[in-house]
Write an enzyme that holds these catalytic residues in place. Sequence first.
Site, PDB file in Angstrom:
ATOM      1  N   ARG A   1      21.495  10.803 -17.145  1.00 40.34           N
ATOM      2  CA  ARG A   1      21.128  10.582 -15.738  1.00 40.34           C
ATOM      3  C   ARG A   1      22.311  10.010 -14.956  1.00 40.34           C
ATOM      4  NH1 ARG A   1      14.956   8.678 -14.660  1.00 40.34           N
ATOM      5  NH2 ARG A   1      13.933   9.952 -16.225  1.00 40.34           N
TER       6      ARG A   1
ATOM      7  N   GLU B   1       9.545   8.000 -21.923  1.00 45.93           N
ATOM      8  CA  GLU B   1       9.434   9.023 -20.863  1.00 45.93           C
ATOM      9  C   GLU B   1      10.803   9.674 -20.599  1.00 45.93           C
ATOM     10  OE1 GLU B   1       6.992   7.788 -17.334  1.00 45.93           O
ATOM     11  OE2 GLU B   1       8.842   8.134 -16.240  1.00 45.93           O
ATOM     12  N   TYR B   2      11.852   8.850 -20.550  1.00 45.82           N
ATOM     13  CA  TYR B   2      13.208   9.387 -20.328  1.00 45.82           C
ATOM     14  C   TYR B   2      13.561  10.392 -21.433  1.00 45.82           C
ATOM     15  CZ  TYR B   2      14.854   6.006 -16.759  1.00 45.82           C
ATOM     16  OH  TYR B   2      15.057   5.270 -15.620  1.00 45.82           O
TER      17      TYR B   2
ATOM     18  N   GLY C   1       1.238   7.835 -12.661  1.00 50.87           N
ATOM     19  CA  GLY C   1       1.654   8.403 -11.390  1.00 50.87           C
ATOM     20  C   GLY C   1       0.591   8.240 -10.315  1.00 50.87           C
TER      21      GLY C   1
ATOM     22  N   ASN D   1       8.550   3.784 -20.487  1.00 46.56           N
ATOM     23  CA  ASN D   1       9.448   4.565 -19.630  1.00 46.56           C
ATOM     24  C   ASN D   1      10.690   5.033 -20.373  1.00 46.56           C
ATOM     25  OD1 ASN D   1       7.569   3.908 -17.668  1.00 46.56           O
ATOM     26  ND2 ASN D   1       9.118   3.943 -16.070  1.00 46.56           N
TER      27      ASN D   1
ATOM     28  N   SER E   1       0.820   3.057 -15.465  1.00 44.04           N
ATOM     29  CA  SER E   1       1.352   4.419 -15.644  1.00 44.04           C
ATOM     30  C   SER E   1       0.308   5.441 -15.234  1.00 44.04           C
ATOM     31  CB  SER E   1       1.756   4.644 -17.102  1.00 44.04           C
ATOM     32  OG  SER E   1       2.361   5.907 -17.222  1.00 44.04           O
TER      33      SER E   1
ATOM     34  N   LYS F   1       5.498  -1.395 -20.734  1.00 47.05           N
ATOM     35  CA  LYS F   1       5.748  -0.345 -19.729  1.00 47.05           C
ATOM     36  C   LYS F   1       7.222   0.063 -19.741  1.00 47.05           C
ATOM     37  CE  LYS F   1       4.814   2.453 -16.312  1.00 47.05           C
ATOM     38  NZ  LYS F   1       5.951   2.676 -15.497  1.00 47.05           N
TER      39      LYS F   1
ATOM     40  N   LEU G   1       0.842  -1.202   0.000  1.00 43.98           N
ATOM     41  CA  LEU G   1       0.000   0.000   0.000  1.00 43.98           C
ATOM     42  C   LEU G   1       0.876   1.251   0.000  1.00 43.98           C
ATOM     43  CD1 LEU G   1      -2.653  -1.171   2.613  1.00 43.98           C
ATOM     44  CD2 LEU G   1      -2.939  -1.039   0.136  1.00 43.98           C
TER      45      LEU G   1
HETATM   46  O1  LIG Z   1       4.514   5.850 -16.017  1.00 41.74           O
HETATM   47  C1  LIG Z   1       4.635   6.233 -14.862  1.00 41.74           C
HETATM   48  O2  LIG Z   1       3.701   6.472 -14.093  1.00 41.74           O
HETATM   49  C2  LIG Z   1       6.046   6.420 -14.353  1.00 41.74           C
HETATM   50  O3  LIG Z   1       6.955   5.987 -15.292  1.00 41.74           O
HETATM   51  C3  LIG Z   1       6.241   5.669 -13.056  1.00 41.74           C
HETATM   52  O4  LIG Z   1       6.206   4.300 -13.320  1.00 41.74           O
HETATM   53  C4  LIG Z   1       7.481   6.074 -12.276  1.00 41.74           C
HETATM   54  O5  LIG Z   1       7.437   7.423 -11.966  1.00 41.74           O
HETATM   55  C5  LIG Z   1       8.761   5.690 -12.971  1.00 41.74           C
HETATM   56  O6  LIG Z   1       8.964   4.340 -12.755  1.00 41.74           O
HETATM   57  C6  LIG Z   1       9.987   6.427 -12.531  1.00 41.74           C
HETATM   58  O7  LIG Z   1      11.033   5.846 -13.239  1.00 41.74           O
HETATM   59  P1  LIG Z   1      12.528   6.255 -13.072  1.00 41.74           P
HETATM   60  O8  LIG Z   1      12.814   6.174 -11.597  1.00 41.74           O
HETATM   61  O9  LIG Z   1      13.295   5.261 -13.839  1.00 41.74           O
HETATM   62  O10 LIG Z   1      12.637   7.651 -13.576  1.00 41.74           O
END
Ligand SMILES: O=C(O)[C@H](O)[C@@H](O)[C@H](O)[C@H](O)COP(=O)(O)O
Length: 300
Positions: A270, A179-180, A124, A176, A122, A172, A8
């Site tokens: 990073r 996302e990076y 957040g 990500n 995903s 996923k 949780l």
């Molecule tokens: O899609 C999402 O909601 C994000 O990606 C979430 O899963 C998380 O914030 C990452 O895992 C952070 O990833 P890093 O620590 O690798 O930046």
Amino acid sequence: MDVYFIGLGKMGMGIAENLRTHEGYAIYTYDKEKAITQQARKKGFTSYTSLTELFRPSTQRRIVWVMVPAGDITEKVLADCRQHLNPGDILIDAGNSKFTDSIKQHELSLEKNIHFLDVGTSGGMSGARHGACMMIGGDRSIFNEVEQLFLDLCVPDGYLFAGEPGSGHYLKMVHNGIEYGMMQSIGEGFNLLHHSDFDFNMPEVARVFNHGSVIRSWLMELTENLFRETLDFSEVAGIVPSSGEGQWTVEEALRKKVAIPVIAQSLMTRYASEDEEKYNEKVISLLRNQFGGHSWVKDE
Ligand SMILES: O=C(O)[C@H](O)[C@@H](O)[C@H](O)[C@H](O)COP(=O)(O)O
């Protein structure tokens, strides 16, 4: 459906709170931290302090939603769950696990006739609580049986049955990686604006980028938010950690010999941000001195 939540944390609690706003679920929860169990009870959840209590004998099919840190912890929790589950129960790993681990977990579960779905989540914390995005791998027939769960937990159009075991977490992982790259690009663009000869109003720039432009996005909305909170980043160390998915994306690209230069570079940036010793730059500085007599800057 009888849904058992394990873990949780920020995401697990949000998902559990999200699910209980929908009809048709009996929800049971567990977290290894006593304080979190108390917190869950205060919120009105039926919450237990051990897996033995959580999984008291039941004739109902159990759906177990596991959301704990990826790697060893997830592996142990899934193994512990299998000790308690009945054949036919469904184990769901909704954390950020590596897809190869999920393929293994699917096989281990199958040995006990327990079904396994790997779910990349995903969106957040706000997504967990109010509507997430989910990418699901496993047996389609099992997914079909619990599809209502995903309908309820996700935003409209916000889930996909991706295919075979592992494919949910694979998707996923690549998400990500993207996302990076997107974050890297936003960071670089605003860095150039920050150093430009113009006096840009950063929150206003992010706002206008978000209205009708090609690069409007949730990340750009968050960029506007962060600039509205403060323009003074002097306390922020500028160190960007990573949880693993960017690394796995790059490893997979190397394995498949697929070029992903932007994502790879974002990961390296990073890593460089975490390298406070700056050994690399020191070697380069001294090399310039060796061949060109260029002076190097003394550390303060
Ligand atoms: O899609 C999402 O909601 C994000 O990606 C979430 O899963 C998380 O914030 C990452 O895992 C952070 O990833 P890093 O620590 O690798 O930046």
